[in-house]
Design a protein around this motif. Structure first.
Motif, mmCIF file in Angstrom:
data_model
loop_
_atom_site.group_PDB
_atom_site.id
_atom_site.type_symbol
_atom_site.label_atom_id
_atom_site.label_comp_id
_atom_site.label_asym_id
_atom_site.label_seq_id
_atom_site.Cartn_x
_atom_site.Cartn_y
_atom_site.Cartn_z
ATOM 1 N N UNK A 109 0.834 -1.209 0.000
ATOM 2 C CA UNK A 109 0.000 0.000 0.000
ATOM 3 C C UNK A 109 0.868 1.259 0.000
ATOM 4 N N UNK A 110 1.951 1.257 0.770
ATOM 5 C CA UNK A 110 2.852 2.404 0.812
ATOM 6 C C UNK A 110 3.478 2.630 -0.565
ATOM 7 N N UNK A 111 3.834 1.541 -1.231
ATOM 8 C CA UNK A 111 4.491 1.651 -2.533
ATOM 9 C C UNK A 111 3.586 2.258 -3.601
ATOM 10 N N UNK A 156 11.148 -2.062 6.099
ATOM 11 C CA UNK A 156 11.878 -0.816 5.856
ATOM 12 C C UNK A 156 12.650 -0.906 4.542
ATOM 13 N N UNK A 157 13.297 -2.041 4.326
ATOM 14 C CA UNK A 157 14.058 -2.231 3.093
ATOM 15 C C UNK A 157 13.145 -2.214 1.869
ATOM 16 N N UNK A 158 11.981 -2.851 1.991
ATOM 17 C CA UNK A 158 11.049 -2.951 0.872
ATOM 18 C C UNK A 158 10.467 -1.598 0.492
ATOM 19 N N UNK A 159 10.148 -0.776 1.485
ATOM 20 C CA UNK A 159 9.477 0.503 1.237
ATOM 21 C C UNK A 159 10.454 1.655 1.038
ATOM 22 N N UNK A 160 11.691 1.481 1.471
ATOM 23 C CA UNK A 160 12.642 2.579 1.413
ATOM 24 C C UNK A 160 12.460 3.591 2.519
ATOM 25 N N UNK A 161 11.628 3.268 3.496
ATOM 26 C CA UNK A 161 11.424 4.171 4.623
ATOM 27 C C UNK A 161 12.638 4.144 5.552
ATOM 28 N N UNK A 174 8.285 5.986 10.983
ATOM 29 C CA UNK A 174 9.145 5.770 9.824
ATOM 30 C C UNK A 174 8.865 6.858 8.791
ATOM 31 N N UNK A 175 9.915 7.363 8.157
ATOM 32 C CA UNK A 175 9.753 8.465 7.203
ATOM 33 C C UNK A 175 10.422 8.127 5.885
ATOM 34 N N UNK A 176 9.949 8.773 4.839
ATOM 35 C CA UNK A 176 10.567 8.640 3.521
ATOM 36 C C UNK A 176 11.852 9.467 3.459
ATOM 37 N N UNK A 177 12.792 9.047 2.624
ATOM 38 C CA UNK A 177 13.994 9.871 2.407
ATOM 39 C C UNK A 177 13.609 11.283 1.988
#
Length: 256
Positions: free
Chosen positions: A151-153, A180-185, A211-214
């Protein structure tokens, strides 16, 4: 873009109304822009929040008579332009929390300097407190994290995003690392495992996450550690969890 956010599992049982009255007054006096709450199961509690925390004119939740779906409520002082609930599929073993219809509540909030997507979630509990790969509850949580990641992706990578709530998974769990690895968060706590669940209740550890996005920086702190005075005059903790507050900053995301 700047925003101050809070996530807090409110604990639905016990003196819930009394504790929530204090919480509502506390956040009404605060400078949080967005507040994500878990275990707001009762409509009475929701009505109390709306009556007391009046500066939060924008509220997101999903009705599911006779409960609030997933116990998830997101309060905002800024307009909510989009909301969506992503349900987790019930998986055995059968347990009372199935009745909540757990999932993740996505809200897109229009801040003065741009938009922010806020994910408020509460994963299934690990009733064995065993996060080994062979544990049935750990496998349920792993599946929910995979559904949440999908869903995040779907949210455009350019959209600032923060995911927070009661993940019911310790911060040093390999399942959380996979998510975290999967979403990049990014874990706003940098892997710090200071407990977010009160040790006097159980030695579970850091199961609440932010958790936050880059591109989105977060300065975090634990809140609601001290006892408060209830309307009855009795002192009590607000919940069996601590809250997580964070100051978020990012570059301008104002739509062209």
């Amino acid at each position: 873009m700047q925003a101050r956010v809070l996530t807090f599992n409110t604990l639905f049982k016990g003196e819930a109304l009394a504790r929530m009255a204090v919480l509502a007054e506390t956040i009404e006096r605060s400078d949080y822009d967005v507040v994500c709450l878990q275990e707001v199961i009762s409509w009475r509690v929701l009505r109390l929040l709306r009556r007391v925390a009046t500066s939060y004119a924008h509220i997101a939740y999903l009705p599911m008579f006779p409960l609030v779906r997933g116990g998830l409520v997101t309060l905002s002082r800024h307009p909510v332009v989009r909301r969506h609930f992503r349900a987790y599929a019930p998986a055995p073993p059968a347990r009372p929390e199935w009745l909540l219809g757990k999932g993740a509540l996505f809200t897109r909030i229009r801040l003065p300097e741009g938009h922010l997507t806020v994910v408020n979630t509460h994963l299934s509990a690990n009733l064995d407190m065993d996060w080994s790969s062979s544990n049935v509850y750990a496998r349920v949580e792993k599946a929910e994290l995979e559904r949440l990641a999908a869903a995040v992706d779907r949210i455009p990578e350019t959209e600032p995003l923060v995911a927070m709530g009661d993940f019911n998974v310790p911060r040093d769990s390999p399942y959380l690392a996979e998510f975290i690895s999967s979403t990049g968060l990014r874990d706003a706590f940098g892997g710090d495992t200071e407990p977010t669940f009160r040790p006097e209740y159980a030695e579970i550890g850091a199961i609440d996450q932010l958790l936050v996005r880059p591109g989105l920086d977060a300065t975090t702190r634990l809140v609601f550690k001290e006892k408060v005075r209830l309307p009855s005059g009795r002192s009590a903790v607000l919940s069996d969890h601590y809250g997580i507050a964070a100051d978020l900053t990012a570059g301008s995301t104002r739509d062209a």
